[in-house]
Design an enzyme around this catalytic site. Sequence first.
Site, mmCIF file in Angstrom:
data_model
loop_
_atom_site.group_PDB
_atom_site.id
_atom_site.type_symbol
_atom_site.label_atom_id
_atom_site.label_comp_id
_atom_site.label_asym_id
_atom_site.label_seq_id
_atom_site.Cartn_x
_atom_site.Cartn_y
_atom_site.Cartn_z
ATOM 1 N N HIS A 1 1.780 -7.787 -4.040
ATOM 2 C CA HIS A 1 2.284 -6.445 -3.718
ATOM 3 C C HIS A 1 3.553 -6.507 -2.891
ATOM 4 O O HIS A 1 3.891 -5.549 -2.194
ATOM 5 C CB HIS A 1 1.196 -5.631 -2.991
ATOM 6 C CG HIS A 1 -0.002 -5.386 -3.844
ATOM 7 N ND1 HIS A 1 -1.214 -4.996 -3.337
ATOM 8 C CD2 HIS A 1 -0.174 -5.487 -5.184
ATOM 9 C CE1 HIS A 1 -2.092 -4.862 -4.336
ATOM 10 N NE2 HIS A 1 -1.489 -5.163 -5.460
ATOM 11 N N GLN B 1 -2.822 -9.592 -1.775
ATOM 12 C CA GLN B 1 -2.384 -8.195 -1.904
ATOM 13 C C GLN B 1 -1.697 -7.756 -0.619
ATOM 14 O O GLN B 1 -1.163 -6.653 -0.539
ATOM 15 C CB GLN B 1 -3.582 -7.290 -2.171
ATOM 16 C CG GLN B 1 -4.351 -7.635 -3.426
ATOM 17 C CD GLN B 1 -5.631 -6.839 -3.521
ATOM 18 O OE1 GLN B 1 -5.652 -5.722 -4.034
ATOM 19 N NE2 GLN B 1 -6.715 -7.394 -2.994
ATOM 20 N N VAL C 1 0.990 -7.656 2.497
ATOM 21 C CA VAL C 1 2.459 -7.669 2.536
ATOM 22 C C VAL C 1 2.972 -8.203 3.874
ATOM 23 O O VAL C 1 4.152 -8.134 4.170
ATOM 24 C CB VAL C 1 3.000 -6.233 2.280
ATOM 25 C CG1 VAL C 1 2.604 -5.765 0.886
ATOM 26 C CG2 VAL C 1 2.502 -5.238 3.335
ATOM 27 N N THR D 1 -11.169 -7.768 0.313
ATOM 28 C CA THR D 1 -10.550 -6.723 -0.496
ATOM 29 C C THR D 1 -11.612 -5.771 -1.046
ATOM 30 O O THR D 1 -12.698 -6.171 -1.410
ATOM 31 C CB THR D 1 -9.702 -7.289 -1.657
ATOM 32 O OG1 THR D 1 -9.109 -6.191 -2.364
ATOM 33 C CG2 THR D 1 -10.511 -8.152 -2.613
ATOM 34 N N SER D 2 -11.240 -4.513 -1.091
ATOM 35 C CA SER D 2 -12.166 -3.477 -1.581
ATOM 36 C C SER D 2 -12.286 -3.539 -3.100
ATOM 37 O O SER D 2 -13.104 -2.848 -3.688
ATOM 38 C CB SER D 2 -11.667 -2.095 -1.154
ATOM 39 O OG SER D 2 -10.331 -1.925 -1.617
HETATM 40 C C1 BV8 Z 1 0.332 -0.659 -11.629
HETATM 41 C C2 BV8 Z 1 1.630 -2.384 -1.054
HETATM 42 C C3 BV8 Z 1 1.301 -0.201 -13.726
HETATM 43 C C4 BV8 Z 1 2.143 -1.116 -0.434
HETATM 44 C C5 BV8 Z 1 -0.332 -1.722 -2.350
HETATM 45 C C6 BV8 Z 1 -6.979 3.407 -12.786
HETATM 46 C C7 BV8 Z 1 -7.080 4.678 -12.231
HETATM 47 C C8 BV8 Z 1 -6.077 5.211 -11.407
HETATM 48 C C9 BV8 Z 1 -4.949 4.449 -11.108
HETATM 49 C C10 BV8 Z 1 -4.889 3.186 -11.649
HETATM 50 C C11 BV8 Z 1 -5.867 2.656 -12.496
HETATM 51 N N1 BV8 Z 1 -5.484 1.418 -12.866
HETATM 52 C C12 BV8 Z 1 -4.289 1.151 -12.284
HETATM 53 C C13 BV8 Z 1 -3.938 2.227 -11.544
HETATM 54 C C14 BV8 Z 1 -2.797 2.435 -10.717
HETATM 55 C C15 BV8 Z 1 -2.975 1.826 -9.338
HETATM 56 C C16 BV8 Z 1 -4.372 1.637 -8.839
HETATM 57 O O1 BV8 Z 1 -4.965 0.563 -8.990
HETATM 58 N N2 BV8 Z 1 -4.906 2.653 -8.204
HETATM 59 C C17 BV8 Z 1 -6.237 2.544 -7.637
HETATM 60 C C18 BV8 Z 1 -6.311 3.356 -6.360
HETATM 61 C C19 BV8 Z 1 -7.244 2.983 -8.670
HETATM 62 N N3 BV8 Z 1 -2.329 0.532 -9.384
HETATM 63 C C20 BV8 Z 1 -1.001 0.501 -9.302
HETATM 64 O O2 BV8 Z 1 -0.297 1.487 -9.212
HETATM 65 C C21 BV8 Z 1 -0.376 -0.896 -9.350
HETATM 66 N N4 BV8 Z 1 0.650 -0.875 -10.351
HETATM 67 O O3 BV8 Z 1 -0.788 -0.541 -12.051
HETATM 68 O O4 BV8 Z 1 1.466 -0.553 -12.364
HETATM 69 C C22 BV8 Z 1 2.648 -0.255 -14.306
HETATM 70 C C23 BV8 Z 1 2.910 -1.201 -15.303
HETATM 71 C C24 BV8 Z 1 4.173 -1.229 -15.868
HETATM 72 C C25 BV8 Z 1 5.172 -0.336 -15.420
HETATM 73 C C26 BV8 Z 1 4.905 0.565 -14.397
HETATM 74 C C27 BV8 Z 1 3.635 0.622 -13.833
HETATM 75 C C28 BV8 Z 1 0.278 -1.211 -8.014
HETATM 76 C C29 BV8 Z 1 -0.774 -1.391 -6.957
HETATM 77 C C30 BV8 Z 1 -0.139 -1.906 -5.661
HETATM 78 C C31 BV8 Z 1 -0.084 -0.793 -4.632
HETATM 79 N N5 BV8 Z 1 0.424 -1.318 -3.349
HETATM 80 N N6 BV8 Z 1 0.184 -2.281 -1.241
HETATM 81 C C32 BV8 Z 1 1.686 -0.996 1.008
HETATM 82 O O5 BV8 Z 1 1.017 -1.912 1.531
HETATM 83 O O6 BV8 Z 1 2.039 0.030 1.613
HETATM 84 S S1 BV8 Z 1 -2.020 -1.630 -2.507
HETATM 85 C C33 BV8 Z 1 -2.696 -1.503 -0.929
HETATM 86 O O7 BV8 Z 1 -3.962 -0.903 -1.071
HETATM 87 C C34 BV8 Z 1 -2.960 -2.847 -0.294
HETATM 88 O O8 BV8 Z 1 -2.065 -3.826 -0.710
HETATM 89 C C35 BV8 Z 1 -4.399 -3.196 -0.699
HETATM 90 O O9 BV8 Z 1 -4.414 -4.178 -1.687
HETATM 91 C C36 BV8 Z 1 -4.882 -1.947 -1.358
HETATM 92 C C37 BV8 Z 1 -6.220 -1.478 -0.837
HETATM 93 O O10 BV8 Z 1 -6.070 -1.263 0.618
HETATM 94 P P1 BV8 Z 1 -7.307 -1.564 1.640
HETATM 95 O O11 BV8 Z 1 -8.524 -0.909 1.100
HETATM 96 O O12 BV8 Z 1 -7.026 -1.419 3.081
HETATM 97 O O13 BV8 Z 1 -7.380 -3.032 1.570
HETATM 98 P P2 BV8 Z 1 -8.341 -3.707 0.727
HETATM 99 O O14 BV8 Z 1 -8.453 -3.144 -0.635
HETATM 100 O O15 BV8 Z 1 -7.858 -5.044 0.796
HETATM 101 O O16 BV8 Z 1 -9.767 -3.340 1.500
HETATM 102 C C38 BV8 Z 1 -10.069 -3.794 2.815
HETATM 103 C C39 BV8 Z 1 -11.343 -4.583 2.609
HETATM 104 O O17 BV8 Z 1 -11.492 -5.477 3.672
HETATM 105 C C40 BV8 Z 1 -12.599 -3.698 2.569
HETATM 106 O O18 BV8 Z 1 -13.406 -4.057 1.480
HETATM 107 C C41 BV8 Z 1 -13.315 -4.074 3.893
HETATM 108 O O19 BV8 Z 1 -14.721 -4.045 3.764
HETATM 109 C C42 BV8 Z 1 -12.851 -5.481 4.096
HETATM 110 N N7 BV8 Z 1 -12.833 -5.975 5.471
HETATM 111 C C43 BV8 Z 1 -12.608 -5.268 6.612
HETATM 112 N N8 BV8 Z 1 -12.642 -6.121 7.678
HETATM 113 C C44 BV8 Z 1 -12.879 -7.368 7.173
HETATM 114 C C45 BV8 Z 1 -12.993 -7.283 5.780
HETATM 115 N N9 BV8 Z 1 -13.232 -8.360 4.998
HETATM 116 C C46 BV8 Z 1 -13.363 -9.548 5.622
HETATM 117 N N10 BV8 Z 1 -13.259 -9.719 6.963
HETATM 118 C C47 BV8 Z 1 -13.015 -8.653 7.760
HETATM 119 N N11 BV8 Z 1 -12.933 -8.817 9.105
#
Ligand code: BV8
Length: 254
Positions: A125, A107, A109, A196-197
């Site tokens: 992503h 995920q 970039v 990932t969260s």
């Molecule tokens: C789509 C690029 C459909 C940009 C990113 C239900 C409800 C509401 C909304 C939705 C839903 N289902 C789908 C959606 C829409 C939405 C979504 O999922 N929303 C969420 C909030 C609910 N999804 C989308 O919009 C996706 N598209 O569904 O399209 C569609 C289909 C056809 C036509 C049109 C549309 C697109 C999603 C992609 C968004 N872009 N990134 C940028 O980077 O600026 S997502 C972005 O946030 C990151 O890429 C990352 O993946 C995500 C979360 O960020 P973080 O929390 O920081 O990272 P992560 O999740 O990885 O968490 C960090 C983790 O690391 C934590 O758990 C922490 O404990 C841990 N950690 C910390 N330190 C360490 C560690 N682990 C190990 N070692 C360590 N040292």
Amino acid sequence: MDDQAIHPPAQALAQARSVVVLTGAGVSAESGIPTFRDTMAGLWASFDPQQLATPEAFARDPELVTRWYDHRRLGCAACEPNPGHLALARAQGELARRGGSLTILTQNVDGLHTRAGAENVVELHGSIMTWRCSKTAEPVTPPPPPEPWPEFPPISHAGAPVRPDVVWFGEALPEEALERSFEALQSCDLLLSVGTSSVVYPAAGFIELACANGARTIEVNPQETPISSIVTWALRGRSAEILPRLVAVAFGAA
Ligand code: BV8
């Protein structure tokens, strides 16, 4: 994490034929790249990343959004892969030598898996390193780091603002990335979910897919996540510490 806990998942990794690794921002945290939620430090502290990472924000304020992304592009370029990235690249080579495979679905970039030597990396992503015209989708090459864009927003030959090749909230993931993901998830016998969260879809749904296909699953994360209760092994800790140990127990010391 005591050795006792690491042996069973390491055994599963050593015996696996087809491994999928799903990674999130936590894998890059130890390279110095703040996770998505933590990105908002300093001058960005007052913004919500989820609001900024959208086509609506770009349409409303292309200068602000492109400044934020170029700030992150240069930040990523200044960071190096960490031992967690390197361990995954090593595991990929070890499995290939045994006739197996390891696919990385990231995920992130930042491009760090590829810079660590991993192949078969699917950027779910997109990439912050490549940009395109928002009107024609023509690639527009940013200045080489540490050079920032000369103007914000950068303007393409077509006279439209230039945007990063990342997938914003509300945008579909690249067709090819989804196809490669589903293909790997259908046939995998082991899935690792690292850093990932597990709240952003469709990637967050991949672990259920793998479980439904009978794969065993490993989570590496210092925190609990919504999938912690369904994985086979939940390894609580930092990826740059746990992944190298997991790979060393599975395949021997590097
Ligand atoms: C789509 C690029 C459909 C940009 C990113 C239900 C409800 C509401 C909304 C939705 C839903 N289902 C789908 C959606 C829409 C939405 C979504 O999922 N929303 C969420 C909030 C609910 N999804 C989308 O919009 C996706 N598209 O569904 O399209 C569609 C289909 C056809 C036509 C049109 C549309 C697109 C999603 C992609 C968004 N872009 N990134 C940028 O980077 O600026 S997502 C972005 O946030 C990151 O890429 C990352 O993946 C995500 C979360 O960020 P973080 O929390 O920081 O990272 P992560 O999740 O990885 O968490 C960090 C983790 O690391 C934590 O758990 C922490 O404990 C841990 N950690 C910390 N330190 C360490 C560690 N682990 C190990 N070692 C360590 N040292």
